[in-house]
Scaffold this motif. Structure first.
Motif, mmCIF file in Angstrom:
data_model
loop_
_atom_site.group_PDB
_atom_site.id
_atom_site.type_symbol
_atom_site.label_atom_id
_atom_site.label_comp_id
_atom_site.label_asym_id
_atom_site.label_seq_id
_atom_site.Cartn_x
_atom_site.Cartn_y
_atom_site.Cartn_z
ATOM 1 N N MET A 41 0.840 -1.187 0.000
ATOM 2 C CA MET A 41 0.000 0.000 0.000
ATOM 3 C C MET A 41 0.883 1.247 0.000
ATOM 4 O O MET A 41 1.884 1.314 0.708
ATOM 5 C CB MET A 41 -0.897 0.033 1.239
ATOM 6 C CG MET A 41 -1.811 -1.168 1.399
ATOM 7 S SD MET A 41 -3.128 -1.212 0.164
ATOM 8 C CE MET A 41 -4.039 0.280 0.583
ATOM 9 N N ILE A 42 0.520 2.239 -0.824
ATOM 10 C CA ILE A 42 1.185 3.536 -0.817
ATOM 11 C C ILE A 42 0.105 4.570 -0.547
ATOM 12 O O ILE A 42 -0.769 4.814 -1.378
ATOM 13 C CB ILE A 42 1.890 3.818 -2.157
ATOM 14 C CG1 ILE A 42 2.971 2.764 -2.403
ATOM 15 C CG2 ILE A 42 2.492 5.215 -2.156
ATOM 16 C CD1 ILE A 42 3.696 2.908 -3.713
ATOM 17 N N GLY A 43 0.169 5.149 0.640
ATOM 18 C CA GLY A 43 -0.923 6.007 1.061
ATOM 19 C C GLY A 43 -2.179 5.165 1.237
ATOM 20 O O GLY A 43 -2.182 4.144 1.904
ATOM 21 N N GLU A 44 -3.242 5.567 0.587
ATOM 22 C CA GLU A 44 -4.512 4.852 0.702
ATOM 23 C C GLU A 44 -4.751 3.878 -0.458
ATOM 24 O O GLU A 44 -5.802 3.271 -0.549
ATOM 25 C CB GLU A 44 -5.670 5.873 0.733
ATOM 26 C CG GLU A 44 -5.650 6.810 1.925
ATOM 27 C CD GLU A 44 -6.031 6.095 3.209
ATOM 28 O OE1 GLU A 44 -6.968 5.274 3.182
ATOM 29 O OE2 GLU A 44 -5.382 6.354 4.237
ATOM 30 N N ARG A 45 -3.744 3.740 -1.356
ATOM 31 C CA ARG A 45 -3.945 2.944 -2.558
ATOM 32 C C ARG A 45 -2.964 1.782 -2.641
ATOM 33 O O ARG A 45 -1.854 1.859 -2.110
ATOM 34 C CB ARG A 45 -3.799 3.822 -3.807
ATOM 35 C CG ARG A 45 -4.819 4.936 -3.882
ATOM 36 C CD ARG A 45 -4.621 5.782 -5.125
ATOM 37 N NE ARG A 45 -3.400 6.587 -5.077
ATOM 38 C CZ ARG A 45 -3.053 7.445 -6.027
ATOM 39 N NH1 ARG A 45 -3.811 7.586 -7.102
ATOM 40 N NH2 ARG A 45 -1.946 8.154 -5.905
#
Length: 413
Positions: A172-176
């Motif tokens: 996951m990178i941030g919320e995505r």
């Protein structure tokens, strides 16, 4: 004693002198010297690939600096460089390049690296779960805006997890998920360059383990040797892909591939004859040659002198060297500014440029008994019989290379 067909070519350009050693598959000094001096724009694809394969990034960009500047003075190529599941080793290798260094190469090729997580100053800023501020400060917004504009080259470093159960939530990178980010970036890219073993084939993240099926890491267009399990196939996206193998990838391989595509010397939409069956550029990963062919320890192999322990000067086959099974030009190009390479520094080749890495090369430090080497000889046979069988293998191998290269020349004419 030098082989009679061996030639040393000295190409001097300002403060850079490149020395090329051409073995039996190269004709002579004169044709290469003529090709190097040929006007850049008049080079056909075949000549271009021969020159960049032989002289490396520093000499190529230096020799043709004026022509390259003229060709690109009205254009700017944007690059989005994404990081998936990886160690950032390929970026470190790229950044450590010398002659030219990465800044010189970017300037000469008129490249704008719009997004690169290791290099950019922006941060991922969120307020109440949503990206905040502007793209000048927020990396999430910067990436989205760059993807929306389109018309960029997408460079991917690191593999893309598909698990668990197709969700991609193992990264996951941030919320995505990285799977989602990659999908959006791939959709709007002009073409994709997968840098390093992980991005190309899954690499170490695809190594055999108890959780490999659960995590389900994928390369951009392959999962190990399987093109049906690449992430692009999973996402039903059709884009041209060039795989720069290696763990890490050599900076020359990355720079020269990008240069060839940016300068229009290769058509990314028609890569037949440019890449092999695993999408690797043939100029760096030649189908007819292996790393073993130009290994500095090759003379010891030819006479059957094989080390059984590390730190010795002889052939490293018996301590696990996979050079005879690995396609790469490491033995000619070398690393760290052309200073050294794995086997020269005392380490056996671990075949990091092959799509099955690391499983296909494991265990790293044991000789693969029974696996055919060159012609009919095997590692076990050579170890037992010694110089006589080694010499026989070398003779048969040389004959095979001559036939192969003649066939290749006919195809390219």
């Amino acid at each position: 004693m030098k082989n009679k067909s061996e030639r040393f070519i000295y190409i001097k350009n300002h403060d850079v002198t490149t020395i090329i050693i051409n073995h039996e598959y190269s004709r002579s000094y004169e044709p290469m010297e003529k090709a190097v001096k040929t006007d850049f724009f008049s080079m056909d694809r075949r000549t271009f690939l021969k020159v960049v394969g032989a002289i490396g990034a520093s000499a190529f960009l230096g020799l043709h600096q004026t022509e390259i500047t003229k060709a690109l003075e009205l254009s700017k190529t944007k690059i989005i460089w994404l990081h998936g599941a990886e160690c950032t080793g390929c970026s470190e290798s790229f950044i450590d390049a010398a002659n030219p260094d990465v800044v010189q190469a970017i300037n000469k090729l008129s490249v704008e690296i719009v997004y690169h997580e290791t290099l950019l100053a922006q941060q991922g800023i969120f307020v109440n779960g949503s990206p905040a501020n502007t793209s000048e400060l927020n990396s999430e917004m910067l990436l989205d805006e760059a993807i929306e504009e389109g018309g960029y080259v997408l460079v991917v470093e690191g593999s893309i997890p598909n698990g668990p159960e197709g969700s991609g939530k193992y990264l996951m990178i941030g919320e995505r998920t990285f799977k989602e980010i990659f999908g959006k970036a791939a959709q709007n890219a002009a073409f994709i360059v997968a840098v390093g073993a992980c991005a190309a084939y899954g690499g170490i993240t695809c190594g055999d383990s108890d959780i490999v099926d659960l995590t389900d890491f994928r390369g951009v267009a392959f999962q190990k040797e399987d093109p049906s399990k690449g992430m692009l196939k999973e996402l039903n996206i059709d884009k041209p892909v060039i795989n720069i193998a290696g763990c890490p990838a050599h900076p020359d391989w990355v720079m020269l591939t990008l240069a060839a595509a940016i300068l229009g010397k290769i058509d990314v939409n028609s890569l037949d004859g440019v890449v092999d069956e695993y999408n690797r550029p043939l100029v760096f990963f030649p189908a007819g040659n292996t790393m073993h062919d130009n290994c500095p320890r090759r003379g010891y192999y030819d006479t059957g002198r094989l080390d059984t322990d590390f730190a010795g000067p002889q052939c490293l086959l018996k301590v696990g060297c996979k050079g005879p099974y690995t396609r790469s030009d490491c033995g000619l190009r070398k690393w760290n500014g052309g200073v050294s390479m794995c086997t020269q520094a005392g380490s056996p080749c671990i075949s990091c440029c092959e799509p099955g890495f690391p499983d296909s090369a494991s265990p790293f430090y044991q000789m693969p008994e029974g696996q055919p080497l060159m012609a009919s000889a095997s590692a076990g046979t050579i170890a037992k019989v010694g110089a006589g069988v080694a010499a026989l293998g070398v003779t048969a191998h040389a004959a095979r290379r001559i036939v192969f290269n003649k066939d290749e020349e006919k195809k390219q004419e």
